[in-house]
Design a protein around this motif. Structure first.
Motif, PDB file in Angstrom:
ATOM      1  N   PHE A 118       0.816  -1.214   0.000  1.00 43.42           N
ATOM      2  CA  PHE A 118       0.000   0.000   0.000  1.00 43.42           C
ATOM      3  C   PHE A 118       0.854   1.272   0.000  1.00 43.42           C
ATOM      4  O   PHE A 118       0.367   2.353  -0.339  1.00 43.42           O
ATOM      5  N   ALA A 119       2.123   1.151   0.386  1.00 46.55           N
ATOM      6  CA  ALA A 119       3.034   2.294   0.339  1.00 46.55           C
ATOM      7  C   ALA A 119       3.999   2.201  -0.836  1.00 46.55           C
ATOM      8  O   ALA A 119       4.317   3.202  -1.471  1.00 46.55           O
ATOM      9  N   VAL A 120       4.452   0.975  -1.135  1.00 44.66           N
ATOM     10  CA  VAL A 120       5.472   0.789  -2.169  1.00 44.66           C
ATOM     11  C   VAL A 120       4.920   1.089  -3.560  1.00 44.66           C
ATOM     12  O   VAL A 120       5.566   1.781  -4.363  1.00 44.66           O
ATOM     13  N   ILE A 121       3.729   0.593  -3.872  1.00 47.22           N
ATOM     14  CA  ILE A 121       3.174   0.763  -5.225  1.00 47.22           C
ATOM     15  C   ILE A 121       2.937   2.239  -5.561  1.00 47.22           C
ATOM     16  O   ILE A 121       3.360   2.699  -6.633  1.00 47.22           O
ATOM     17  N   PRO A 122       2.280   3.036  -4.702  1.00 47.68           N
ATOM     18  CA  PRO A 122       2.146   4.467  -5.027  1.00 47.68           C
ATOM     19  C   PRO A 122       3.491   5.172  -5.179  1.00 47.68           C
ATOM     20  O   PRO A 122       3.653   6.020  -6.068  1.00 47.68           O
ATOM     21  N   LEU A 123       4.458   4.838  -4.334  1.00 52.52           N
ATOM     22  CA  LEU A 123       5.766   5.479  -4.414  1.00 52.52           C
ATOM     23  C   LEU A 123       6.414   5.243  -5.776  1.00 52.52           C
ATOM     24  O   LEU A 123       6.899   6.183  -6.423  1.00 52.52           O
ATOM     25  N   ILE A 124       6.420   4.000  -6.239  1.00 54.34           N
ATOM     26  CA  ILE A 124       7.042   3.689  -7.527  1.00 54.34           C
ATOM     27  C   ILE A 124       6.271   4.346  -8.667  1.00 54.34           C
ATOM     28  O   ILE A 124       6.865   4.839  -9.644  1.00 54.34           O
ATOM     29  N   LEU A 125       4.950   4.371  -8.555  1.00 51.97           N
ATOM     30  CA  LEU A 125       4.139   5.044  -9.583  1.00 51.97           C
ATOM     31  C   LEU A 125       4.543   6.501  -9.750  1.00 51.97           C
ATOM     32  O   LEU A 125       4.688   6.999 -10.869  1.00 51.97           O
ATOM     33  N   PHE A 126       4.745   7.185  -8.644  1.00 51.33           N
ATOM     34  CA  PHE A 126       5.054   8.618  -8.697  1.00 51.33           C
ATOM     35  C   PHE A 126       6.456   8.880  -9.237  1.00 51.33           C
ATOM     36  O   PHE A 126       6.647   9.720 -10.113  1.00 51.33           O
ATOM     37  N   VAL A 127       7.464   8.181  -8.683  1.00 52.61           N
ATOM     38  CA  VAL A 127       8.852   8.508  -9.059  1.00 52.61           C
ATOM     39  C   VAL A 127       9.197   8.042 -10.463  1.00 52.61           C
ATOM     40  O   VAL A 127      10.219   8.469 -11.022  1.00 52.61           O
ATOM     41  N   SER A 128       8.374   7.184 -11.072  1.00 54.11           N
ATOM     42  CA  SER A 128       8.620   6.739 -12.445  1.00 54.11           C
ATOM     43  C   SER A 128       7.781   7.517 -13.459  1.00 54.11           C
ATOM     44  O   SER A 128       7.810   7.210 -14.652  1.00 54.11           O
ATOM     45  N   ASP A 129       7.040   8.528 -13.002  1.00 52.85           N
ATOM     46  CA  ASP A 129       6.166   9.334 -13.855  1.00 52.85           C
ATOM     47  C   ASP A 129       6.882  10.646 -14.230  1.00 52.85           C
ATOM     48  O   ASP A 129       7.080  11.513 -13.382  1.00 52.85           O
ATOM     49  N   ARG A 130       7.252  10.786 -15.507  1.00 54.15           N
ATOM     50  CA  ARG A 130       7.982  11.973 -15.943  1.00 54.15           C
ATOM     51  C   ARG A 130       7.163  13.244 -15.794  1.00 54.15           C
ATOM     52  O   ARG A 130       7.708  14.327 -15.570  1.00 54.15           O
ATOM     53  N   GLN A 131       5.853  13.156 -15.921  1.00 57.96           N
ATOM     54  CA  GLN A 131       5.028  14.351 -15.785  1.00 57.96           C
ATOM     55  C   GLN A 131       5.081  14.923 -14.373  1.00 57.96           C
ATOM     56  O   GLN A 131       4.855  16.104 -14.169  1.00 57.96           O
ATOM     57  N   LYS A 132       5.354  14.083 -13.397  1.00 57.39           N
ATOM     58  CA  LYS A 132       5.443  14.555 -12.019  1.00 57.39           C
ATOM     59  C   LYS A 132       6.884  14.873 -11.608  1.00 57.39           C
ATOM     60  O   LYS A 132       7.116  15.784 -10.822  1.00 57.39           O
ATOM     61  N   MET A 133       7.820  14.121 -12.150  1.00 57.29           N
ATOM     62  CA  MET A 133       9.207  14.226 -11.699  1.00 57.29           C
ATOM     63  C   MET A 133      10.088  15.031 -12.638  1.00 57.29           C
ATOM     64  O   MET A 133      11.161  15.484 -12.238  1.00 57.29           O
TER      65      MET A 133
END
Length: 457
Positions: A409-424
């Motif tokens: 529940f913590a790992v999946i959202p974290l990876i989703l965010f840091v691998s998203d170029r639009q956010k990072m």
């Protein structure tokens, strides 16, 4: 529609991406606002060492969660019952922790949002409620381990009954609040001092245990038996749950923002680099301490006919006579008290970050801490009254398995965010790192499903 309106948008720079990410919520909603950017950094022309020292602290605060009393229960059982075999699991879980905390650092510095705020910004309310409840359950499970560890240490050192020690553990909340009011650096210094005490205590015990080096090194090589032996797998998953703390991912993405780094691409890159070094070095210390607990248990109990040692009290009683060192048991209890007290820091801050991040709810910190600690105390009191010390030990082990179940529940959202170029923007993780991170998340899911399957059957 004009022709150029359909052209693909150019890649966002890291600075613009972070601004876009942060603009999705109301202005001024900083993570830990009382400490945000409160620690000034040396001038750019100072030595690299001074720049690095300015970032040292958050990694050690996070590492506290990787050596809390919950780790002791799983490491003691693993060492006493299976010798050095589960050292490979400790090493694997620490490597997973190093990567996950590095991703958490990157999210907080690159976007200006902690993980809870990022989830609230970009997930529907229903999913956010589920994530919040899962994280609160993880904090309660972690707090449960802190309560039990502190109470057991007070009983061993001063003869205070478990129920009395459980109630005394509530006072930890006010210690944290006092240190926070003095300044975030005081809190970091307090944590590092207690970590040093734990490391010294186990360093002495390792020397006294004198484990066979060849057997220890062999234990770091993964064994197929871990997956085929259901009881060994249960303890292995407990070790992973005790080592890779889900709420630490929320915590770390917040406290790295206490540094007043430059909000430019180069400034963020430098902050990510030093903060990652800080957490990686601190987690190597956590690896040493977790491995030391298991090695001492394996050397003292597994090879001397005490394989059934599963309780912290039993380990305390047997350590001195088995190792032939009178002070060994006292050092063990002192380290346990330091670990339980230290873990309160992460629980307090993580609870505040999660509540404010997911719910935008701000309540007095002392009330938030007492509520969380109260939910952890109730099961300890009930189990102690009904089953005594043995029941408390089993409850401690169960809390670590619960923590492991909350990891996705913590790992999946974290990876989703840091691998998203639009956010990072430019600070997005590489494709290779993304693949590796998703592979690690898949491993966590497989182990959890295996645990559920074995438990149900």
């Amino acid at each position: 529609m004009p022709q150029d309106s359909q052209a693909p948008a150019p890649p966002l720079s890291a600075q613009k991406a972070a601004w876009r990410f942060a603009k999705t919520t109301e202005a001024g909603s900083q993570s830990l606002p009382e400490s945000f950017a409160s620690i000034k950094l040396p001038a750019a022309n100072t030595s690299w060492f001074k720049r690095f020292l300015a970032f040292v602290g958050p990694g050690y605060m996070v590492s506290v969660g990787y050596m809390d009393p919950g780790n002791w229960a799983t490491d003691l059982q693993g060492g006493a019952q299976f010798g050095y075999t589960l050292l490979a699991v400790i090493m694997l879980s620490n490597l997973m922790a190093i990567l996950l905390q590095a991703l958490s650092v990157r999210l907080g510095i690159a976007t200006g949002r902690d993980l809870a705020q990022a989830c609230r910004d970009h997930f529907p309310p229903v999913i956010n409620i589920v994530l919040w409840l899962a994280c609160e359950l993880a904090i309660i499970a972690c707090d449960l381990a802190e309560v039990i560890g502190t109470a057991v240490a007070l009983q061993l050192l001063f003869g205070i009954p478990l129920l009395g020690g459980t109630i005394i553990s509530v006072l930890d909340a006010f210690l944290v609040l006092f240190l926070m009011n003095r300044g975030f650096r005081y809190l970091e210094a307090f944590v590092i001092v207690l970590l040093s005490i734990i490391a010294i205590c186990f360093g002495v015990q390792i020397v006294a245990a004198a484990p066979p080096v060849a057997e220890v090194l062999k234990g770091f090589i993964p064994s197929p038996e871990i997956m085929t032996n259901s009881h060994m797998l249960y303890i292995a998953i407990g070790i992973i749950g005790a080592t890779v703390m889900p709420h630490n991912l929320y915590l770390h993405s917040s406290i790295v923002q206490t540094r007043a780094f430059e909000h430019t691409v180069s400034g963020r890159r430098e902050a990510i680099r030093w903060a990652t070094w800080d957490s990686s070095i601190a987690l190597v210390l956590a690896l040493f301490i977790n491995a030391a607990i298991l090695i001492v248990a394996a050397s003292a109990f597994h090879t001397t006919g005490h394989q059934n040692v599963a309780e912290i009290e039993d380990a305390y009683r047997l350590l001195s006579p088995v190792l032939g060192l009178g002070i060994a048991s006292t050092l063990f209890a002192v380290a346990l008290l330091a670990a339980g007290t230290n873990s309160t820091v992460t629980g307090t801050l993580a609870g505040q970050i999660i509540m404010e991040g997911f719910l935008r709810l701000k309540i007095p910190h002392w009330l938030q801490r007492l509520l969380t600690r109260g939910l952890a105390i109730i099961p300890v009191i009930v189990v102690t009254a009904l089953y005594g010390n043995k029941g408390v030990g089993e409850l401690l082990m169960l809390s670590q398995v619960i923590l492991s179940m909350q990891l996705p529940f913590a790992v999946i959202p974290l990876i989703l965010f840091v691998s998203d170029r639009q956010k990072m923007g430019e600070l997005v993780i590489s494709r290779k790192t993304t693949i590796f991170a998703w592979g690690m998340a898949a491993l966590i899911l497989v182990l959890n499903f295996k645990l559920l399957y074995d438990t149900i059957l």
